[in-house]
Motif scaffolding. Structure first.
Motif, PDB file in Angstrom:
ATOM      1  N   MET A   3     -17.240  71.709  53.865  1.00 36.10           N
ATOM      2  CA  MET A   3     -16.602  72.724  54.695  1.00 36.10           C
ATOM      3  C   MET A   3     -17.409  74.006  54.608  1.00 36.10           C
ATOM      4  O   MET A   3     -17.826  74.422  53.518  1.00 36.10           O
ATOM      5  N   ASP A   4     -17.627  74.622  55.743  1.00 41.63           N
ATOM      6  CA  ASP A   4     -18.328  75.904  55.770  1.00 41.63           C
ATOM      7  C   ASP A   4     -17.492  76.951  55.031  1.00 41.63           C
ATOM      8  O   ASP A   4     -16.272  76.971  55.148  1.00 41.63           O
ATOM      9  N   GLY A   5     -18.156  77.774  54.263  1.00 40.56           N
ATOM     10  CA  GLY A   5     -17.453  78.808  53.519  1.00 40.56           C
ATOM     11  C   GLY A   5     -18.402  79.508  52.568  1.00 40.56           C
ATOM     12  O   GLY A   5     -19.596  79.194  52.512  1.00 40.56           O
ATOM     13  N   PRO A   6     -17.893  80.439  51.781  1.00 41.24           N
ATOM     14  CA  PRO A   6     -18.754  81.201  50.874  1.00 41.24           C
ATOM     15  C   PRO A   6     -19.510  80.321  49.890  1.00 41.24           C
ATOM     16  O   PRO A   6     -20.703  80.536  49.637  1.00 41.24           O
ATOM     17  N   GLU A   7     -18.840  79.319  49.319  1.00 44.05           N
ATOM     18  CA  GLU A   7     -19.492  78.492  48.308  1.00 44.05           C
ATOM     19  C   GLU A   7     -20.674  77.723  48.900  1.00 44.05           C
ATOM     20  O   GLU A   7     -21.770  77.714  48.327  1.00 44.05           O
ATOM     21  N   TYR A   8     -20.435  77.087  50.058  1.00 40.86           N
ATOM     22  CA  TYR A   8     -21.533  76.335  50.675  1.00 40.86           C
ATOM     23  C   TYR A   8     -22.654  77.280  51.097  1.00 40.86           C
ATOM     24  O   TYR A   8     -23.837  77.002  50.871  1.00 40.86           O
ATOM     25  N   THR A   9     -22.312  78.391  51.703  1.00 46.79           N
ATOM     26  CA  THR A   9     -23.317  79.334  52.197  1.00 46.79           C
ATOM     27  C   THR A   9     -24.192  79.844  51.056  1.00 46.79           C
ATOM     28  O   THR A   9     -25.422  79.910  51.177  1.00 46.79           O
TER      29      THR A   9
END
Length: 708
Positions: A523-529
């Protein structure tokens, strides 16, 4: 008196010696003439050994008892050079018989079969290349090989469809010919064939690989007769079983079997006490249910003559000295999977025809998944392009080099941005958190103007040149119209943290539980980014809320997410296993019980508002024309996700049916297929087959009845 006694004793001794001599002569006569042939045969029974006998593998059946994979008897050719007085001469005779009978033998030496001889790294598997360099290193022949990096580079370039140059293999073949003492007068092509077989034997003797060398598999009786008549020492015909496929469909799901690799032996099967040359499941159901299908191998005592031929012991099973158990092989259990093979055939056919009829020139592949919303069972799972397991071996190199990668199961191993099919997650999150109500209306002004420096547009505004908007929309309207502005606002107010939680609750970006190998996506989000070395900004929530950010999910995850929505919030693990029965079908070994991964307690009013919007996609929206005459109501959502400015977007379509009493959920993804509405015809045809053919109504056979 003494003289007479002496002569009597002498005569007695001579008489006894004469009798012994007569008896000895009779024994010799009996040995050589009366029973000579029998004793000669017995004299050849010199070698006793214990052999492991692989158990017959269990069958794989679909949910209605149709046999998908079974076994048939087959004959393989194996070699034992310890019985060959002249190894090269024996092998040359065997190869000549192969040519006469059109039999293909196993030769993984990555060198062309005919002159001019070049290294064929482009068509060789990575394992074959590794074996070549390992053996060459052991024998100190690496100076005659290209650098390993060059070999890997050639193979990689070929897989990417680039032209490759072929390094000469003459120096290496000269080394092989000298090492194996090949007659210098032997023609080059025959010498290449001979050293290829000797090379395979060296891989085993040098322990580069532990797999037993099967010279030829599944040979015909005419070939066996020729080999028997030639009386070649050390050439054995072994009876075995091979997998037989009763369907040309479901290749990615069923999988295949093969000899285990060194890594598989070391990491998995050695601890399970498998013989190192056992055949095991490699992919699909064959791998997932290996423990049920494999069975228990047996052990038998054999006697072998000086020609390497088995002369006794076919049924001479070893008896365990402690338990007294006869160690005959115990066949594997039969695995019944959730698949409906008739539905699978229809889905594969409809998906292929639909993709091929799309106008997009960029379209590459796709996938479709049908799942039972009541327990997570996979009813059909199609990946396009696909392949036929019955011709897998013959077509392997072609399949491997195909740029569309038909060996890839796109349904579980490929991840895609979800596009607008994700909008129901945002809707449920916003409704459940009280951010919006079912009747809350948001004004679509064409652009979302909350941020001064980032004002993304609604698709209708962009596509119409800036003239049109959706105006005021509630959540049901917004789902039917796929209004971006509505979900920009709902997603921003919900926030990325809660959006991530609802995404995970629906199983997106999470393991589905399927027994097959799968990618989990993210899921796109702060952690992945941040994991990508980038910075997350608050405005990134807007594209994430409409499925256009960096989120990536599998088609199976999309189908299971829609199934969770359809059944009211029960998130089941996806699964293929239905039940396991003993080899004779007399007993149920295991029956799958549905696994609930989590439960979303969705307010019925909120759920109804979302599913009503999905229903209106097929009754009033862009997909209306395809579902008007279907006979059941369908709740659906289209989607498209841009992957490149130079190509069409990926097309997506998800749905469940019937609307009032859901049975199945369906997800379709087509790579670079354009708009998701173009997939509505594919979905409608699949649903029409499901409901008109009786797939959803067919009665499962009861316990201990014949399976049709």
């Amino acid at each position: 008196m003494d003289g007479k006694q002496f002569h009597w004793r002498v005569r007695s001794i001579v008489g006894v010696l004469f009798v012994i001599l007569i008896l000895f002569a009779w024994v010799l006569y009996d040995l050589q003439y009366v029973h000579g042939a029998d004793y000669l045969a017995q004299s050849r029974r010199k070698i006793a050994k214990t052999e492991t006998v692989e158990a017959a593998r269990g069958k794989i059946l679909d949910r209605y008892g149709r046999v998908l994979v079974t076994n048939r008897e087959s004959y393989n050719v194996s070699l034992d050079t310890s019985f060959m007085e002249d190894t090269n001469a024996t092998l040359l005779k065997l190869l000549d018989i192969c040519r006469q009978e059109g039999v293909t033998w196993t030769d993984t030496l990555p060198v062309s079969a005919e002159a001019p001889f070049v290294f064929t790294f482009d068509t060789a598997g990575s394992g074959a290349i590794s074996n070549l360099y390992a053996l060459s290193s052991s024998l100190k022949w690496t100076s005659t090989l290209p650098e390993r990096e060059e070999a890997d580079g050639i193979r990689a370039a070929a897989q990417e469809g680039q032209g490759v140059s072929y390094p000469s293999a003459d120096a290496f073949l000269d080394k092989l010919r000298a090492y194996y003492e090949v007659d210098p007068l032997l023609p080059d092509n025959e010498a290449r064939a001979l050293v290829g077989v000797r090379y395979e034997l060296s891989l085993r003797s040098r322990e580069v690989t532990y797999n037993a060398y099967v010279f030829a598999q599944d040979v015909e009786m005419s070939f066996i007769v020729q080999v028997k008549e030639a009386d070649l020492p050390g050439v054995n015909i072994d009876t075995t079983t091979v997998r037989e496929y009763n369907t040309a469909y479901a290749a990615h799901l069923l999988g295949r079997v093969g000899l285990m690799s060194r890594a598989e032996w070391d990491n998995v099967y050695q601890a399970l006490d498998y013989p190192y040359n056992a055949s095991v499941g490699k992919e699909g159901a064959e791998l997932a249910f290996e423990s049920y299908l494999h069975g228990t191998p047996g052990k038998r005592n054999l006697e072998i003559n000086d020609q390497g031929k088995v002369v006794s012991g076919d049924d001479n099973w070893v008896v365990d000295p402690i338990s007294g158990e006869v160690l005959a092989p115990d066949p594997g259990d039969n695995v019944i999977i959730t698949l409906d093979i008739k539905l699978q055939e229809a889905v594969e056919r409809i998906l292929a025809n639909g993709i091929e009829s799309l106008k997009s020139e960029d379209t590459e592949g796709g996938a479709a998944v049908v799942i039972d919303v009541r327990d997570g069972g996979v009813l059909a799972m199609a990946s396009y392009p696909t392949f036929d397991l019955t011709t897998y071996t013959q077509n392997y190199n072609e399949l491997l080099s195909d740029p569309l990668n038909p060996l890839l199961n796109r349904a579980t191993r490929e991840v895609y941005p979800p596009g607008s099919t994700f909008k129901m997650v945002t809707a449920i999150g916003a409704l459940e958190e009280g951010i919006i109500e079912p009747d809350t209306e948001i004004l679509d002004t064409g652009r979302y103007r909350y941020y001064d420096d980032y004002q993304p547009q609604c698709w209708i505004y962009r596509d119409s040149g800036g003239a049109r908007t959706h105006n005021l929309e509630n959540v049901s309207d917004a789902i039917m119209d796929s209004c971006n502005v509505f979900f920009f606002d709902a997603g921003r107010r919900l926030g990325i943290s809660l959006l991530e939680q609802y995404t995970a609750a629906f199983g997106l970006g999470e393991p589905t539980g399927i027994e097959l190998s799968e990618e989990t996506g993210w899921m796109d989000g702060p952690e992945y980014t941040e994991s990508q070395g980038q910075t997350w900004y608050e405005g990134n929530t807007l594209p994430a809320a409409i499925g256009q950010g960096n989120s990536r999910f599998t088609p199976l995850q999309l189908a299971n997410y829609v199934a969770t929505l359809a059944n009211g919030g029960t998130h089941y693990a996806a699964h293929l296993l239905k039940e396991v029965k003993s080899n004779d079908f007399s007993q149920v070994v295991e029956r799958y019980e549905p696994i609930v991964l989590n439960q979303l307690d969705i307010d019925p009013e909120n759920l109804s508002a979302v599913t009503e919007g999905m229903l209106r996609v097929t009754t009033d929206g862009s997909a209306k024309a395809y579902f008007a005459d279907l006979g059941v109501q369908v709740a659906a959502k289209t989607g498209s996700a841009q992957v490149s400015s130079a190509t069409e977007s990926n097309a997506l379509f998800v749905c469940f049916a019937p609307y009032e009493d859901p049975e199945i959920a369906l997800a379709i993804v087509v790579e670079k297929g354009g708009s998701g509405s173009l997939l509505a015809s594919i979905a409608a045809e699949i649903l029409e087959y499901y409901f008109s053919s009786g797939s959803g109504m067919e009665t499962v056979t009861t316990e201990n009845t014949l399976l049709r």
